[in-house]
Scaffold this motif. Structure first.
Motif: not given
Length: 310
Positions: A46-47, A2-7, A66-74
């Protein structure tokens, strides 16, 4: 991963089908762990925070995917330790996937070379600018050998249903789909975005042809006469069509598409302003800047709910 800011929607759509497969089969078919850069907890856009239980760089014996989940501005995320870990996992035979903005992290680690891939439509223009050599398609998900990419949102559910079907057969996959009131298991090559007719509430085939052409030609905008020709109407009739159906003229609509694309590129890349201007049909960075200022002033001056004049 989980990358910070993930959806959170993408994360839940990826994990919950695995839980449902366990429940419906009555067997522990899947288990999973969480990791994040720096360890501790991973905070979604969403915090909401999820506690991690595996450290980046740690051995993970028995892990198949392994799945990398990211959102925001990857595009702004760069963690050499994570990239090295993912490359090491790939060398040891672990399948590596990216969800929503996750393919950015895979591309930065050099894990998408020679593989067809996808990611969320909003990230595609910036991604293609940064990684022009990659084969990017605008599909729901792609499974290319031991690489998996997914556009995010509920498309992660469709990806997991496809993997469950591969692992344990179509009956269980259909059962999981039904469990989540998902009455159509979509194929990977299904389109990401809503049909233009639904997106704009337009059914006139003449206008739909023009709208599609506009979205496909942002770098070199088509002149009004060419757009009218696509609709087989005069330029004056084209103006009327746009005002009747969309509440603004074709110039205003086309300009908004180009400015939105420029905003995406500026937010997700470090490309110079002159290059962003060229990629969105503006003669110079100054011309782009003036157009952005004019739109901002119109937005401030327009009454709420007003489309404004073209």
């Amino acid at each position: 991963m989980l990358v910070p800011g993930f959806a959170l929607m993408s994360y839940a759509a990826a994990v919950e089908p695995l839980r449902a497969a366990n429940v419906l089969s009555g067997r522990p078919l899947y288990d999973w762990w969480h990791a994040a850069p720096g360890g501790g907890e991973a905070r979604a856009s969403n915090g909401l925070a999820i506690l991690t239980d595996v450290a980046v760089g740690a051995p993970v014996p028995g892990t198949e995917r392994v799945f990398v989940c990211a959102g925001g501005n990857p595009a702004a995320f760069d963690d050499p330790a994570l990239s090295a870990w993912l490359r090491g996992l790939a060398r040891r035979g672990t399948s590596i996937g990216g969800i929503s903005g996750g393919p950015y992290i895979l591309a930065r680690a050099g894990l998408l070379e020679g593989r067809r891939c996808t990611l969320h439509w909003e990230h595609v223009p910036a991604f293609e600018a940064l990684y022009p050599g990659l084969d990017v398609v605008r599909s729901l998900f792609e499974i290319a050998g031991d690489r998996m990419t997914c556009s995010g949102g509920i498309a992660a559910l469709d990806l997991m249903l496809s993997l469950i079907e591969r692992d344990h057969g179509p009956a269980l996959a259909r059962g999981v789909s039904d469990w989540f009131l998902h009455n159509q298991m979509r194929e990977g090559l299904s389109p990401q975005r809503m049909d233009l007719r639904l997106r704009f509430g337009v059914r006139d085939p003449r206008l739909l042809r023009v709208l599609a052409a506009m979205e496909a030609n942002l770098e070199t905008p088509l002149p009004r006469e060419a757009l009218a020709g696509l609709a087989h109407v005069s330029a004056r009739q084209l103006e009327r069509l746009f005002h009747d159906h969309l509440g603004c003229g074709p110039h205003r609509h086309y300009l908004a598409l180009r400015l939105d694309r420029a905003h995406q590129l500026r937010r997700e890349t470090s490309l110079p302003a002159s290059e962003i201007a060229a990629m969105t049909g503006f003669a110079s960075a100054d011309e782009l800047s003036r157009a952005e200022r004019r739109r901002a002033r119109r937005a401030e001056d327009a009454p709420v709910g007003s489309a404004g004049e073209d």
